[in-house]
Design a protein around this motif. Structure first.
Motif, mmCIF file in Angstrom:
data_model
loop_
_atom_site.group_PDB
_atom_site.id
_atom_site.type_symbol
_atom_site.label_atom_id
_atom_site.label_comp_id
_atom_site.label_asym_id
_atom_site.label_seq_id
_atom_site.Cartn_x
_atom_site.Cartn_y
_atom_site.Cartn_z
ATOM 1 N N ALA A 52 0.828 -1.202 0.000
ATOM 2 C CA ALA A 52 0.000 0.000 0.000
ATOM 3 C C ALA A 52 0.866 1.257 0.000
ATOM 4 O O ALA A 52 0.575 2.229 -0.712
ATOM 5 C CB ALA A 52 -0.922 -0.001 1.220
ATOM 6 N N PHE A 53 1.945 1.226 0.775
ATOM 7 C CA PHE A 53 2.814 2.396 0.869
ATOM 8 C C PHE A 53 3.448 2.737 -0.475
ATOM 9 O O PHE A 53 3.425 3.898 -0.908
ATOM 10 C CB PHE A 53 3.903 2.132 1.915
ATOM 11 C CG PHE A 53 4.989 3.166 1.936
ATOM 12 C CD1 PHE A 53 4.751 4.432 2.422
ATOM 13 C CD2 PHE A 53 6.256 2.864 1.452
ATOM 14 C CE1 PHE A 53 5.758 5.396 2.432
ATOM 15 C CE2 PHE A 53 7.265 3.815 1.467
ATOM 16 C CZ PHE A 53 7.015 5.088 1.957
ATOM 17 N N TYR A 54 4.004 1.754 -1.163
ATOM 18 C CA TYR A 54 4.700 2.057 -2.410
ATOM 19 C C TYR A 54 3.726 2.371 -3.548
ATOM 20 O O TYR A 54 4.102 3.044 -4.508
ATOM 21 C CB TYR A 54 5.679 0.944 -2.760
ATOM 22 C CG TYR A 54 6.936 1.065 -1.922
ATOM 23 C CD1 TYR A 54 7.867 2.058 -2.170
ATOM 24 C CD2 TYR A 54 7.156 0.219 -0.836
ATOM 25 C CE1 TYR A 54 8.991 2.209 -1.382
ATOM 26 C CE2 TYR A 54 8.285 0.360 -0.034
ATOM 27 C CZ TYR A 54 9.198 1.361 -0.324
ATOM 28 O OH TYR A 54 10.308 1.519 0.476
ATOM 29 N N ARG A 55 2.486 1.949 -3.412
ATOM 30 C CA ARG A 55 1.480 2.416 -4.353
ATOM 31 C C ARG A 55 1.253 3.917 -4.164
ATOM 32 O O ARG A 55 1.146 4.666 -5.135
ATOM 33 C CB ARG A 55 0.166 1.646 -4.155
ATOM 34 C CG ARG A 55 -0.982 2.151 -5.023
ATOM 35 C CD ARG A 55 -2.219 1.289 -4.893
ATOM 36 N NE ARG A 55 -2.557 1.010 -3.509
ATOM 37 C CZ ARG A 55 -3.148 1.896 -2.701
ATOM 38 N NH1 ARG A 55 -3.436 3.109 -3.137
ATOM 39 N NH2 ARG A 55 -3.448 1.559 -1.463
ATOM 40 N N LEU A 56 1.222 4.369 -2.915
ATOM 41 C CA LEU A 56 1.097 5.792 -2.634
ATOM 42 C C LEU A 56 2.341 6.562 -3.082
ATOM 43 O O LEU A 56 2.239 7.678 -3.600
ATOM 44 C CB LEU A 56 0.864 6.008 -1.132
ATOM 45 C CG LEU A 56 -0.429 5.439 -0.547
ATOM 46 C CD1 LEU A 56 -0.450 5.618 0.960
ATOM 47 C CD2 LEU A 56 -1.642 6.111 -1.181
ATOM 48 N N VAL A 57 3.500 5.962 -2.892
ATOM 49 C CA VAL A 57 4.761 6.608 -3.277
ATOM 50 C C VAL A 57 4.810 6.857 -4.779
ATOM 51 O O VAL A 57 5.202 7.938 -5.242
ATOM 52 C CB VAL A 57 5.957 5.744 -2.842
ATOM 53 C CG1 VAL A 57 7.246 6.187 -3.548
ATOM 54 C CG2 VAL A 57 6.140 5.807 -1.328
ATOM 55 N N LYS A 58 4.403 5.878 -5.562
ATOM 56 C CA LYS A 58 4.461 6.012 -7.017
ATOM 57 C C LYS A 58 3.583 7.152 -7.526
ATOM 58 O O LYS A 58 3.862 7.733 -8.584
ATOM 59 C CB LYS A 58 4.047 4.703 -7.681
ATOM 60 C CG LYS A 58 5.071 3.586 -7.526
ATOM 61 C CD LYS A 58 4.582 2.297 -8.168
ATOM 62 C CE LYS A 58 5.598 1.168 -8.010
ATOM 63 N NZ LYS A 58 5.104 -0.104 -8.613
ATOM 64 N N ALA A 59 2.531 7.468 -6.770
ATOM 65 C CA ALA A 59 1.627 8.543 -7.182
ATOM 66 C C ALA A 59 1.990 9.884 -6.556
ATOM 67 O O ALA A 59 1.301 10.887 -6.797
ATOM 68 C CB ALA A 59 0.185 8.178 -6.804
ATOM 69 N N ASP A 60 3.064 9.929 -5.771
ATOM 70 C CA ASP A 60 3.441 11.148 -5.060
ATOM 71 C C ASP A 60 4.568 11.861 -5.798
ATOM 72 O O ASP A 60 5.645 11.288 -5.996
ATOM 73 C CB ASP A 60 3.888 10.795 -3.642
ATOM 74 C CG ASP A 60 4.131 12.019 -2.790
ATOM 75 O OD1 ASP A 60 3.167 12.514 -2.180
ATOM 76 O OD2 ASP A 60 5.287 12.491 -2.753
ATOM 77 N N GLU A 61 4.329 13.098 -6.181
ATOM 78 C CA GLU A 61 5.315 13.821 -6.997
ATOM 79 C C GLU A 61 6.599 14.138 -6.242
ATOM 80 O O GLU A 61 7.659 14.309 -6.854
ATOM 81 C CB GLU A 61 4.701 15.117 -7.529
ATOM 82 C CG GLU A 61 4.279 16.115 -6.462
ATOM 83 C CD GLU A 61 3.648 17.367 -7.044
ATOM 84 O OE1 GLU A 61 3.555 18.363 -6.313
ATOM 85 O OE2 GLU A 61 3.270 17.345 -8.230
ATOM 86 N N LEU A 62 6.535 14.194 -4.902
ATOM 87 C CA LEU A 62 7.735 14.490 -4.125
ATOM 88 C C LEU A 62 8.623 13.263 -3.956
ATOM 89 O O LEU A 62 9.853 13.357 -4.004
ATOM 90 C CB LEU A 62 7.343 15.050 -2.755
ATOM 91 C CG LEU A 62 8.479 15.531 -1.843
ATOM 92 C CD1 LEU A 62 9.267 16.657 -2.499
ATOM 93 C CD2 LEU A 62 7.924 15.983 -0.496
ATOM 94 N N LEU A 63 8.019 12.098 -3.766
ATOM 95 C CA LEU A 63 8.785 10.885 -3.491
ATOM 96 C C LEU A 63 9.045 10.010 -4.706
ATOM 97 O O LEU A 63 10.044 9.281 -4.744
ATOM 98 C CB LEU A 63 8.063 10.036 -2.437
ATOM 99 C CG LEU A 63 8.083 10.555 -1.004
ATOM 100 C CD1 LEU A 63 7.393 9.573 -0.076
ATOM 101 C CD2 LEU A 63 9.499 10.814 -0.523
#
Length: 254
Positions: free
Chosen positions: A124-135
């Motif tokens: 779940a975390f890396y799914r959020l990371v992939k969609a985050d422009e900062l990370l």
């Protein structure tokens, strides 16, 4: 690390001042960088018998560093009257036989739900990371198994099986993967925030005790990664795997 055991048997007339002597000697142990921890115990069946347990960073650190250092004189002065009462003074190394009993509190690993819970968390975390422009720029070349490796890392740190150490080499190789990455403070904070969001999404335990321990580890781990990722950072490259419980882990020292 190595553990020294010093066993004493005291005649009745000499027992009175023994604990007080070690209370004075303890100040030297607290000040010694070679000493990890210590504990003096008294035998319940034979009150004349005492065992002093001292954990040292190594045998050499004890015999050469501590005994040749500035605080040894005060330590020895405090316990000198009882040296003749020592029955054993040896160093012991831990074996693979270890564990906790039924009366011990559950590990964070067990409380969270085991490895499967951390795999879900990291997916779940890396799914959020992939969609985050900062990370997302930090993880553009992320290995396909990266999320699983992070899950194994967290699981081991929180008291689970040593799968990360066995498959990825433990603390040292993890540190190497952060060198030169130039992580910024906003990225570190976003990492923590998204991990907490992922914990909510997958249903990690909500009780304050677990979440406090979980959040403290995220702060500790990300601040260490931030430091290690900077150009020219003074990095501790070799250290034991951190072990996180319901309190906090001690700092690594170079």
């Amino acid at each position: 690390m190595v553990t020294e055991y010093i066993r004493y048997r005291l005649p009745a007339e000499r027992e009175g001042g023994f604990v007080a002597a070690y209370e004075r000697a303890a100040e030297a142990l607290r000040a010694a960088p070679e000493c990890v921890d210590f504990e003096l115990s008294r035998c319940a069946e034979e009150p004349a018998c005492f065992i002093l347990r001292i954990t040292w960073t190594s045998v050499e650190a004890h015999l050469q560093g501590f005994r040749g250092g500035p605080v040894f004189g005060a330590f020895f002065q405090a316990i000198r009257p009882y040296v003749a009462d020592i029955e054993e003074m040896r160093h012991y190394e831990a074996t693979t036989v270890r564990g906790v009993g039924g009366a011990a509190p559950p590990s964070l690993y067990d409380w969270a739900g085991g490895t499967e819970a951390f795999v879900k968390l990291c997916d779940a975390f890396y799914r959020l990371v992939k969609a985050d422009e900062l990370l997302s720029p930090l993880f553009e070349s992320m290995d396909a198994d990266h999320a699983r490796y992070v899950a194994l890392w967290i699981a081991e740190v929180f008291g689970g099986p040593p799968a990360y150490s066995e498959q990825r080499g433990g603390y040292g190789p993890m540190v190497e993967r952060h060198l030169g990455r130039g992580i910024t403070e906003p990225q570190r904070r976003r990492w923590v925030n998204l991990m907490m969001d992922a914990a909510d999404e997958v249903g990690l335990p909500q009780d304050p005790e677990f979440r406090a321990a979980f959040a403290s580890y995220l702060e500790w781990g990300t601040r260490l990664a931030l430091h290690n990722s900077q150009p020219g950072a003074d990095v501790v490259r070799s250290a034991p795997m951190p072990k996180w419980g319901w309190g906090v882990a001690p700092p690594y020292q170079g």
